[in-house]
Design a protein around this motif. Sequence first.
Motif, PDB file in Angstrom:
ATOM      1  N   UNK A 377      16.399   3.660   2.315  1.00  0.00           N
ATOM      2  CA  UNK A 377      16.164   3.646   0.880  1.00  0.00           C
ATOM      3  C   UNK A 377      15.126   2.581   0.528  1.00  0.00           C
ATOM      4  N   UNK A 378      14.429   2.791  -0.584  1.00  0.00           N
ATOM      5  CA  UNK A 378      13.421   1.849  -1.053  1.00  0.00           C
ATOM      6  C   UNK A 378      13.950   1.152  -2.299  1.00  0.00           C
ATOM      7  N   UNK A 379      13.776  -0.153  -2.333  1.00  0.00           N
ATOM      8  CA  UNK A 379      14.284  -0.894  -3.483  1.00  0.00           C
ATOM      9  C   UNK A 379      13.313  -2.001  -3.870  1.00  0.00           C
ATOM     10  N   UNK A 380      13.455  -2.481  -5.092  1.00  0.00           N
ATOM     11  CA  UNK A 380      12.578  -3.530  -5.604  1.00  0.00           C
ATOM     12  C   UNK A 380      12.879  -4.847  -4.897  1.00  0.00           C
ATOM     13  N   UNK A 381      11.842  -5.665  -4.708  1.00  0.00           N
ATOM     14  CA  UNK A 381      12.019  -6.980  -4.096  1.00  0.00           C
ATOM     15  C   UNK A 381      10.975  -7.936  -4.657  1.00  0.00           C
ATOM     16  N   UNK A 382      11.400  -9.168  -4.969  1.00  0.00           N
ATOM     17  CA  UNK A 382      10.489 -10.204  -5.436  1.00  0.00           C
ATOM     18  C   UNK A 382       9.984 -11.064  -4.289  1.00  0.00           C
ATOM     19  N   UNK A 383      10.699 -11.039  -3.154  1.00  0.00           N
ATOM     20  CA  UNK A 383      10.302 -11.800  -1.973  1.00  0.00           C
ATOM     21  C   UNK A 383      10.880 -11.098  -0.747  1.00  0.00           C
ATOM     22  N   UNK A 384      10.422 -11.515   0.421  1.00  0.00           N
ATOM     23  CA  UNK A 384      10.916 -10.934   1.669  1.00  0.00           C
ATOM     24  C   UNK A 384      11.572 -12.018   2.498  1.00  0.00           C
ATOM     25  N   UNK A 385      12.826 -11.767   2.890  1.00  0.00           N
ATOM     26  CA  UNK A 385      13.541 -12.696   3.757  1.00  0.00           C
ATOM     27  C   UNK A 385      13.321 -12.324   5.211  1.00  0.00           C
ATOM     28  N   UNK A 386      13.823 -13.148   6.110  1.00  0.00           N
ATOM     29  CA  UNK A 386      13.686 -12.927   7.540  1.00  0.00           C
ATOM     30  C   UNK A 386      14.153 -11.527   7.929  1.00  0.00           C
ATOM     31  N   UNK A 387      13.349 -10.835   8.725  1.00  0.00           N
ATOM     32  CA  UNK A 387      13.632  -9.497   9.257  1.00  0.00           C
ATOM     33  C   UNK A 387      13.461  -8.379   8.235  1.00  0.00           C
ATOM     34  N   UNK A 388      13.046  -8.706   7.010  1.00  0.00           N
ATOM     35  CA  UNK A 388      12.846  -7.656   5.998  1.00  0.00           C
ATOM     36  C   UNK A 388      11.550  -6.900   6.284  1.00  0.00           C
ATOM     37  N   UNK A 389      11.523  -5.635   5.858  1.00  0.00           N
ATOM     38  CA  UNK A 389      10.348  -4.778   6.021  1.00  0.00           C
ATOM     39  C   UNK A 389      10.001  -4.204   4.644  1.00  0.00           C
ATOM     40  N   UNK A 390       8.718  -4.256   4.295  1.00  0.00           N
ATOM     41  CA  UNK A 390       8.336  -3.808   2.951  1.00  0.00           C
ATOM     42  C   UNK A 390       6.918  -3.264   2.946  1.00  0.00           C
ATOM     43  N   UNK A 391       6.652  -2.374   1.996  1.00  0.00           N
ATOM     44  CA  UNK A 391       5.293  -1.901   1.722  1.00  0.00           C
ATOM     45  C   UNK A 391       4.677  -2.870   0.706  1.00  0.00           C
ATOM     46  N   UNK A 392       3.559  -3.470   1.069  1.00  0.00           N
ATOM     47  CA  UNK A 392       2.953  -4.519   0.256  1.00  0.00           C
ATOM     48  C   UNK A 392       1.478  -4.223  -0.015  1.00  0.00           C
ATOM     49  N   UNK A 393       0.952  -4.902  -1.015  1.00  0.00           N
ATOM     50  CA  UNK A 393      -0.474  -4.895  -1.295  1.00  0.00           C
ATOM     51  C   UNK A 393      -1.053  -6.234  -0.855  1.00  0.00           C
ATOM     52  N   UNK A 394      -2.031  -6.172   0.042  1.00  0.00           N
ATOM     53  CA  UNK A 394      -2.632  -7.375   0.621  1.00  0.00           C
ATOM     54  C   UNK A 394      -4.046  -7.541   0.077  1.00  0.00           C
ATOM     55  N   UNK A 395      -4.368  -8.761  -0.352  1.00  0.00           N
ATOM     56  CA  UNK A 395      -5.702  -9.065  -0.842  1.00  0.00           C
ATOM     57  C   UNK A 395      -6.337 -10.117   0.061  1.00  0.00           C
ATOM     58  N   UNK A 396      -7.585  -9.885   0.468  1.00  0.00           N
ATOM     59  CA  UNK A 396      -8.316 -10.793   1.337  1.00  0.00           C
ATOM     60  C   UNK A 396      -9.433 -11.484   0.559  1.00  0.00           C
ATOM     61  N   UNK A 397      -9.960 -12.557   1.118  1.00  0.00           N
ATOM     62  CA  UNK A 397     -11.033 -13.290   0.446  1.00  0.00           C
ATOM     63  C   UNK A 397     -12.400 -12.675   0.710  1.00  0.00           C
ATOM     64  N   UNK A 398     -12.468 -11.700   1.618  1.00  0.00           N
ATOM     65  CA  UNK A 398     -13.748 -11.044   1.917  1.00  0.00           C
ATOM     66  C   UNK A 398     -13.466  -9.624   2.390  1.00  0.00           C
ATOM     67  N   UNK A 399     -14.398  -8.688   2.146  1.00  0.00           N
ATOM     68  CA  UNK A 399     -14.184  -7.317   2.622  1.00  0.00           C
ATOM     69  C   UNK A 399     -14.302  -7.225   4.138  1.00  0.00           C
ATOM     70  N   UNK A 400     -13.449  -6.430   4.747  1.00  0.00           N
ATOM     71  CA  UNK A 400     -13.459  -6.222   6.199  1.00  0.00           C
ATOM     72  C   UNK A 400     -13.290  -4.735   6.475  1.00  0.00           C
ATOM     73  N   UNK A 401     -13.684  -4.249   7.656  1.00  0.00           N
ATOM     74  CA  UNK A 401     -13.394  -2.852   8.002  1.00  0.00           C
ATOM     75  C   UNK A 401     -11.895  -2.660   8.161  1.00  0.00           C
TER      76      UNK A 401
END
Length: 637
Positions: A377-401
């Motif tokens: 099941x998928x549920x809301x999360x404000x943070x990830x604890x040890x061993x947690x798995x989540x779909x996240x949005x990652x932002x970098x400081x520069x574009x990469x392939x």
Amino acid sequence: MSHQSELIAEDIEQYLREHENKDLLRFITCGSVDDGKSTLIGRLLHDSKMIYEDQLAAITQASKTSGTTGEEVDLALLVDGLQSEREQGITIDVAYRFFSTDKRKFIIADTPGHEQYTRNMATGASTASLAVILIDARYGVQTQTRRHSFICDLLGIQHLVVAINKMDLVEFAEARYEEIVAEYQLIAGKLNARDIQFVPMSALKGDNVVNPSELMDWYQGPAMLELLENVEISHDQNLRDLRLPVQYVNRPNLDFRGYCGTLAAGVMMPGKGVKALPSGKTSVVDRIVTFDGDLDAAYPGQAISVTLRDEIDVSRGDWLVAADDDVMLASNFEADIVWMHEAPLEPGRLYDLKLATRDLAGKIAAIDYQVDVNTLEQRHADKLDLNAIARCQVELTAPVPVDDYRTNPGTGSFIVIDRLSNITVGAGMIHRPLDSELPYEYRDNDSKANVVWNRTSVTQQMREQLNGHGGKCVWFTGLSGSGKSTLANALEVELNRRGYHTMLLDGDNIRHGLCKDLGMGEAERGENIRRVGEVSRLFAEAGVIVITAFISPFRADREAVRGLFKDGCFVEVFVDTPLDVCEGRDPKGLYQKAREGKIRDFTGINSPYEVPVEAEVKVNTDVLSQHDIIAKLLKQL
């Protein structure tokens, strides 16, 4: 030790040459605690005669103090090497063992079964091509079975061997084996793995591990070792997309500049056109240099140095790809992250990320949802604890392939590093690049306002998961008096009774509120349907089955609404009740007023009704009973 072979004594050099040219299979064993993972590995090594005598003597002695098998030698002690593992009788860390047979070389990773060591299990699975998932025949599929199956699938493992162990404790019953197979098939339907095989066995007794079992003659398949020797992994490698992340620029003298790295995907050959990313500069491969000499072709996994015909700027962290490859450069992307540290992941905090050979700073901008790997099941999360798995949005400081992990694991994965302690705190698998760094996107629209489309953190998939079903639009269309509203109401009652989330939009009710400013002219009736279609789409995106009842006489208006929905999510129901029957019913007296000229542009009298060309369902309330029609609709849905 590798394996017993007469060549060792007769011609050691020939033996070594043959041994060097065998292909290598990396696999893991996983499952619930005490399912027999370590015992299986010990049995594989023992029955294949791959244990030195001093090793066997040592574990025989250790079995007397730390063993769990009574008078028998506890083969699990071969891989349970930590003192705490032997004291508790469990696997904590990942234990690696090497062995080989006449056909293939193997590296086994014995991974922990405990939930608190999920990160260790994910580490072992990250380099594996196959997973052996053990199930205790007494207990069947457990929570950890689902957890480990999901993690293996998340990490892109294509080959699963479901080993139903401890068959000796259920009297080698075929019925129990078939029952567990059927139980696991329910999980298999949610996985992407293309090769799933089952084998009943007893690791403790050795049945169907290396040698076929005489006590399970009802099983006609191969033993575990035969499965491992013959599984086809050569097609798992991506030979289409050329990917060489540059690890080092070798410049020993003025006449040589080589770009060194391990080929992650594709086939590299002299004369091949390549492009450097992110610069986009192109050139042609001149030589492929190795310690043993130049190569005519290089394949994934080989460490090589590439020289180019042109002097272009290529540095550590850049990629060499095929000149015609369209690889997106992105500074943010969606990824599945496994968190591997006691301190929780905090969205917005700056971390160091390592993607292939490139190091740069970035942050987890948002957590879309956390996956409960026990129930998926998928549920809301404000943070990830040890061993947690989540779909996240990652932002970098520069574009990469950016690559999709399932297509190119070597270039589609990354690790997250704490900037202060410099330790690895997370591992990620890229899902897809995001075009915009902002939480909204520009879409083509004919709105008169300057607006954008805001992406929400709670996704449609999450809403549907919560509801237990997907969103749809059931669009009833037909003449006035055909029975649309009656059928729509009856369908909602039946769906609601069965536990579905529904919303009924009736034509007259909509005219009281949302569309009370519209008249009955052709253009205004079209706008009425457009508004209803947009509202219906919003309900469907919320995971609701929305039911509408509108005459909606014009085909173009209905098709425009259909275009708002994904394939299969719009069900057009044409209530094809004849005009004379509808006029005979005339529940609102509208036909009579239209005949008297009191209502203009009334559908069926002085305005046309365009019959649907390919409606999903066609019914006639003058021929079929309401009960039969609802049954037909439920079958369609």
